[in-house]
Motif scaffolding. Structure first.
Motif, PDB file in Angstrom:
ATOM      1  N   SER A   1       0.015   4.627 -12.227  1.00 54.39           N
ATOM      2  CA  SER A   1       0.081   3.165 -12.339  1.00 54.39           C
ATOM      3  C   SER A   1       1.433   2.691 -12.860  1.00 54.39           C
ATOM      4  O   SER A   1       1.595   1.510 -13.156  1.00 54.39           O
ATOM      5  N   ARG A   2       2.418   3.604 -12.954  1.00 55.35           N
ATOM      6  CA  ARG A   2       3.723   3.270 -13.551  1.00 55.35           C
ATOM      7  C   ARG A   2       4.857   3.563 -12.568  1.00 55.35           C
ATOM      8  O   ARG A   2       5.606   4.524 -12.741  1.00 55.35           O
ATOM      9  N   PRO A   3       4.997   2.797 -11.495  1.00 45.74           N
ATOM     10  CA  PRO A   3       6.028   3.102 -10.505  1.00 45.74           C
ATOM     11  C   PRO A   3       7.441   2.999 -11.068  1.00 45.74           C
ATOM     12  O   PRO A   3       7.759   2.085 -11.821  1.00 45.74           O
ATOM     13  N   LEU A   4       8.272   3.941 -10.681  1.00 44.30           N
ATOM     14  CA  LEU A   4       9.634   3.978 -11.185  1.00 44.30           C
ATOM     15  C   LEU A   4      10.484   2.832 -10.642  1.00 44.30           C
ATOM     16  O   LEU A   4      11.449   2.420 -11.290  1.00 44.30           O
ATOM     17  N   TYR A   5      10.136   2.314  -9.469  1.00 45.04           N
ATOM     18  CA  TYR A   5      10.947   1.218  -8.931  1.00 45.04           C
ATOM     19  C   TYR A   5      10.822  -0.052  -9.771  1.00 45.04           C
ATOM     20  O   TYR A   5      11.652  -0.949  -9.671  1.00 45.04           O
ATOM     21  N   ASN A   6       9.784  -0.138 -10.595  1.00 45.76           N
ATOM     22  CA  ASN A   6       9.645  -1.270 -11.522  1.00 45.76           C
ATOM     23  C   ASN A   6      10.365  -1.031 -12.841  1.00 45.76           C
ATOM     24  O   ASN A   6      10.561  -1.958 -13.623  1.00 45.76           O
ATOM     25  N   LEU A   7      10.724   0.228 -13.101  1.00 47.37           N
ATOM     26  CA  LEU A   7      11.173   0.596 -14.447  1.00 47.37           C
ATOM     27  C   LEU A   7      12.580   0.078 -14.758  1.00 47.37           C
ATOM     28  O   LEU A   7      12.928  -0.067 -15.925  1.00 47.37           O
ATOM     29  N   VAL A   8      13.371  -0.190 -13.747  1.00 48.68           N
ATOM     30  CA  VAL A   8      14.690  -0.748 -14.023  1.00 48.68           C
ATOM     31  C   VAL A   8      14.527  -2.138 -14.641  1.00 48.68           C
ATOM     32  O   VAL A   8      15.078  -2.435 -15.711  1.00 48.68           O
TER      33      VAL A   8
ATOM     34  N   SER B   1       0.836  -1.205   0.000  1.00 50.73           N
ATOM     35  CA  SER B   1       0.000   0.000   0.000  1.00 50.73           C
ATOM     36  C   SER B   1       0.868   1.252   0.000  1.00 50.73           C
ATOM     37  O   SER B   1       0.572   2.236  -0.705  1.00 50.73           O
ATOM     38  N   PHE B   2       1.949   1.223   0.757  1.00 50.67           N
ATOM     39  CA  PHE B   2       2.899   2.340   0.792  1.00 50.67           C
ATOM     40  C   PHE B   2       3.507   2.583  -0.592  1.00 50.67           C
ATOM     41  O   PHE B   2       3.569   3.716  -1.077  1.00 50.67           O
ATOM     42  N   LEU B   3       3.938   1.507  -1.257  1.00 52.60           N
ATOM     43  CA  LEU B   3       4.551   1.648  -2.579  1.00 52.60           C
ATOM     44  C   LEU B   3       3.555   2.182  -3.597  1.00 52.60           C
ATOM     45  O   LEU B   3       3.917   2.953  -4.499  1.00 52.60           O
ATOM     46  N   ARG B   4       2.310   1.770  -3.478  1.00 53.75           N
ATOM     47  CA  ARG B   4       1.303   2.163  -4.471  1.00 53.75           C
ATOM     48  C   ARG B   4       0.783   3.576  -4.267  1.00 53.75           C
ATOM     49  O   ARG B   4       0.108   4.109  -5.160  1.00 53.75           O
ATOM     50  N   SER B   5       1.102   4.176  -3.144  1.00 53.71           N
ATOM     51  CA  SER B   5       0.492   5.471  -2.842  1.00 53.71           C
ATOM     52  C   SER B   5       1.488   6.607  -2.629  1.00 53.71           C
ATOM     53  O   SER B   5       1.104   7.781  -2.707  1.00 53.71           O
ATOM     54  N   ASP B   6       2.753   6.313  -2.367  1.00 54.80           N
ATOM     55  CA  ASP B   6       3.713   7.368  -2.061  1.00 54.80           C
ATOM     56  C   ASP B   6       4.199   8.044  -3.347  1.00 54.80           C
ATOM     57  O   ASP B   6       4.742   7.387  -4.240  1.00 54.80           O
ATOM     58  N   PRO B   7       4.057   9.373  -3.462  1.00 53.47           N
ATOM     59  CA  PRO B   7       4.423  10.090  -4.701  1.00 53.47           C
ATOM     60  C   PRO B   7       5.894   9.959  -5.079  1.00 53.47           C
ATOM     61  O   PRO B   7       6.243  10.146  -6.252  1.00 53.47           O
ATOM     62  N   GLN B   8       6.771   9.666  -4.106  1.00 58.32           N
ATOM     63  CA  GLN B   8       8.197   9.603  -4.432  1.00 58.32           C
ATOM     64  C   GLN B   8       8.520   8.530  -5.466  1.00 58.32           C
ATOM     65  O   GLN B   8       9.566   8.587  -6.117  1.00 58.32           O
ATOM     66  N   PHE B   9       7.628   7.576  -5.632  1.00 53.18           N
ATOM     67  CA  PHE B   9       7.903   6.453  -6.523  1.00 53.18           C
ATOM     68  C   PHE B   9       7.323   6.642  -7.922  1.00 53.18           C
ATOM     69  O   PHE B   9       7.386   5.721  -8.736  1.00 53.18           O
ATOM     70  N   TYR B  10       6.766   7.809  -8.213  1.00 54.59           N
ATOM     71  CA  TYR B  10       6.054   7.979  -9.481  1.00 54.59           C
ATOM     72  C   TYR B  10       6.541   9.212 -10.233  1.00 54.59           C
ATOM     73  O   TYR B  10       6.856  10.246  -9.632  1.00 54.59           O
ATOM     74  N   ALA B  11       6.596   9.081 -11.557  1.00 59.73           N
ATOM     75  CA  ALA B  11       6.960  10.211 -12.416  1.00 59.73           C
ATOM     76  C   ALA B  11       5.822  11.216 -12.453  1.00 59.73           C
ATOM     77  O   ALA B  11       4.644  10.848 -12.386  1.00 59.73           O
ATOM     78  N   ARG B  12       6.181  12.482 -12.578  1.00 58.36           N
ATOM     79  CA  ARG B  12       5.162  13.532 -12.646  1.00 58.36           C
ATOM     80  C   ARG B  12       4.750  13.837 -14.082  1.00 58.36           C
ATOM     81  O   ARG B  12       3.675  14.392 -14.317  1.00 58.36           O
ATOM     82  N   THR B  13       5.628  13.506 -15.042  1.00 58.74           N
ATOM     83  CA  THR B  13       5.331  13.770 -16.445  1.00 58.74           C
ATOM     84  C   THR B  13       5.746  12.560 -17.277  1.00 58.74           C
ATOM     85  O   THR B  13       6.618  11.777 -16.864  1.00 58.74           O
ATOM     86  N   PRO B  14       5.165  12.385 -18.474  1.00 61.67           N
ATOM     87  CA  PRO B  14       5.611  11.307 -19.358  1.00 61.67           C
ATOM     88  C   PRO B  14       7.101  11.397 -19.666  1.00 61.67           C
ATOM     89  O   PRO B  14       7.794  10.377 -19.742  1.00 61.67           O
TER      90      PRO B  14
END
Length: 585
Positions: free
Chosen positions: A397-404, A322-335
């Motif tokens: 829906s696109r967390p950066l921690y998955n992007l690696v 829940s923390f990972l899915r909701s914390d803004p630090q893990f998400y890009a702000r722009t495409p």
């Protein structure tokens, strides 16, 4: 359901990435009459295939001709007869009389044609769509057109769309009549992917290739081509999309089945077993695969909990998700931020390629966003020869921690790199360059994610957790796919299982589950292929000891091209034996 015409023409994102045409030549001069006999068979099949599926060879790549292939039932019946004859001819050649390279060629062609024949027998062409892929999305080219001839062929295909769509619609009606359709729940919203191309005027995405044409085409000729295309789209192509849209909304979708299991289809149990064989190239039962999946889920779950401890998080597993899915630090702000993150991962990986290969390809890929017309129902990313697509729709829906992990899998050293290696691989018959086995290709993609752990690609526990959640995702597929299609699972049961074991976003989870429901067996290829590759690497490390060189191992693995997993294992065991026999270095 797999769209047979799509797979055979290799127009899906990954399979198309591995296209590399050219004239068909053997890797070495045929050493025996049997070698020459086999070469004559596959050269003839190659020429027939190019014509049959409306492909031309341009340099090292295949391109679509000025029309689409026939997809009528009669055309598929004719193809089945041809391919069965080819298989029968190959079977008459004693394997012991072939050279090692030609034995591999025979194994590859036989297995790929066996799968094609089985698909025709189950009439999979009567469901030329699923939640992930659909024939109407194949009209617009996503690779750049490079010459005036390319544009003329594209215009020819635009003119051919009404005929091609009508043949598909006839097949879909036949599928409706016998209950052979994708599950209705997996097609919700897919009408929007048709509607985007059903409008007249410049807003139709089919006009996009004409917005930036190569400077090598004179301006006057550009204007003529652009005007002709616009007229064809408005008068012929867009109306065909509108006809398809009305059929999809008014007839097809209301008539699709409400069941979700492959077992509920005509001869469904046997069909599912056939799909397992096609996508994994292994003779495993659904029950065996389900058990493998449960064991892998338990192993990875322990790894994930250990990684959570490294972050210092004190709550439960569910609370961490829940923390990972909701914390803004893990998400890009722009495409652009998401694309830039992925590009940086790829560039960091470039610096490590010398440590995992001795030979690198010259062909380069780009990173692009998934086109807007398909992004809402498209997967998170997909890699190909020319481009690696990253989905920038719904950034939350696109967390950066998955992007690696995603970038390593789809771009480099995964599919885009793999495709370039296939393009520039040692000389082999052209059909080998156009053959794609999911167990091999997707296995390499998942292996590439794991390889990042050996190269320092995961800089934080969160990125490592992202890798583990991706590995868990593929392990869950073994459980979910067999659960849905053989064990009687519900869609919600599959969603809950994936949501409780991974940090994937809810949107991704629903899209993925619908993909597994509508594409039986395909999801099994990733984990089974990766497990086979890692087992072979483990054997090589154990037997070669200090003489093990991962660069040479990876060269051997990729240079053979896409092959069935049993053939891959045989080739790599032979490589290990040859390396072991070399004098001590």
């Amino acid at each position: 359901m797999k769209h047979l015409a799509t797979a055979l023409a290799l127009t899906s994102a990954v399979a198309a990435a591995l296209l590399a045409g050219g004239t068909s030549t053997a890797a070495t001069v045929a050493a025996s009459p049997a070698d020459r006999q086999l070469k004559a068979i596959y050269d003839a099949e190659w020429q027939w295939r190019k014509k049959e599926f409306a492909q031309i060879v341009d340099g090292l790549r295949s391109k679509g001709d000025d029309h689409f292939p026939a997809v009528t039932a009669a055309a598929w019946t004719r193809r089945r007869a041809y391919w069965q004859n080819v298989v029968d001819q190959i079977a008459k050649i004693p394997a012991a009389t072939l050279s090692a390279e030609e034995r591999l060629n025979a194994a590859v062609l036989t297995e790929s044609l066996r799968a094609n024949i089985a698909s025709i027998d189950y009439r999979t062409y009567e469901a030329p769509l699923n939640s992930d892929s659909y024939f109407w999305g194949e009209v617009k080219p996503y690779a750049a057109l490079e010459s005036a001839a390319d544009y003329r062929r594209y215009i020819g295909r635009l003119k051919d769309v009404p005929r091609w769509f009508d043949e598909h619609i006839a097949n879909m009606r036949a599928g409706l009549q016998r209950g052979y359709t994708p599950p209705r729940v997996t097609l919700n919203g897919r009408d929007a992917t048709i509607a985007a191309f059903a409008v007249n005027g410049a807003a139709n995405p089919l006009n996009d290739p004409f917005k930036a044409m190569p400077a090598s085409i004179p301006a006057a000729e550009q204007a003529i081509l652009r005007a002709e295309a616009a007229a064809v789209i408005d008068a012929e192509t867009a109306p065909a999309y509108r006809k398809l849209l009305a059929f999809f909304r008014d007839t097809y979708l209301p008539g699709t089945r409400e069941t979700i299991a492959a077992a509920a289809l005509p001869d469904g149990k046997a069909f599912y077993r056939s799909q397992i064989r096609e996508y994994t190239t292994l003779d495993l039962t659904p029950e065996e695969i389900h058990a493998i999946g449960l064991k892998e889920v338990a192993r990875i779950d322990a790894d994930m909990k250990a990684t959570i401890a490294q972050t210092g998080f004190k709550g439960s597993f569910a609370e961490f998700l829940s923390f990972l899915r909701s914390d803004p630090q893990f998400y890009a702000r722009t495409p652009e931020e998401l694309l830039g993150f992925s590009a940086y991962v790829a560039k960091r990986m470039d610096a490590r390629l010398k440590d995992i290969f001795t030979v690198l390809p010259r062909y380069r890929f780009t990173i692009q966003p998934v086109p807007d017309a398909i992004a809402p129902v498209y997967t998170s990313g997909r890699g190909g020869l020319s481009a690696c697509l990253m989905n920038t729709y719904d950034l939350k829906s696109r967390p950066l921690y998955n992007l690696v992990s995603l970038t390593l899998h789809e771009c480099v050293p995964g599919h885009s790199h793999q495709a370039a290696m296939a393009l520039e691989a040692p000389d082999r018959p052209a059909f080998r360059r156009e053959t794609y086995f999911s167990g091999y290709g997707e296995g390499w993609g998942l292996y590439s994610e794991w390889l990042g752990t050996k190269l320092g690609m995961y800089r934080t526990p969160y990125e490592e957790f992202g890798r583990e959640t991706f590995e868990m995702w593929r392990a869950c597929r073994l459980v979910i796919d067999t659960g849905l299609h053989n064990e009687g699972w519900t869609r919600q049961q599959a969603i809950d299982y994936l949501a409780s074991h991974t940090a994937l976003a809810r949107l991704d989870i629903e899209i993925e589950v619908d993909r597994y429901i509508s594409w039986p067996g395909q999801a099994l290829a990733y984990k089974l292929g990766e497990m086979k590759m890692r087992a072979l690497r483990g054997k090589a490390e154990a037997e070669l000891g200090d003489h093990f060189d991962q660069r040479r191992f990876h060269d051997a693995l990729l240079n053979m091209g896409s092959v069935p997993l049993p053939a891959m294992q045989s080739e790599m065991l032979a490589w290990i034996a040859a390396e072991k026999a070399k004098p001590a270095r």
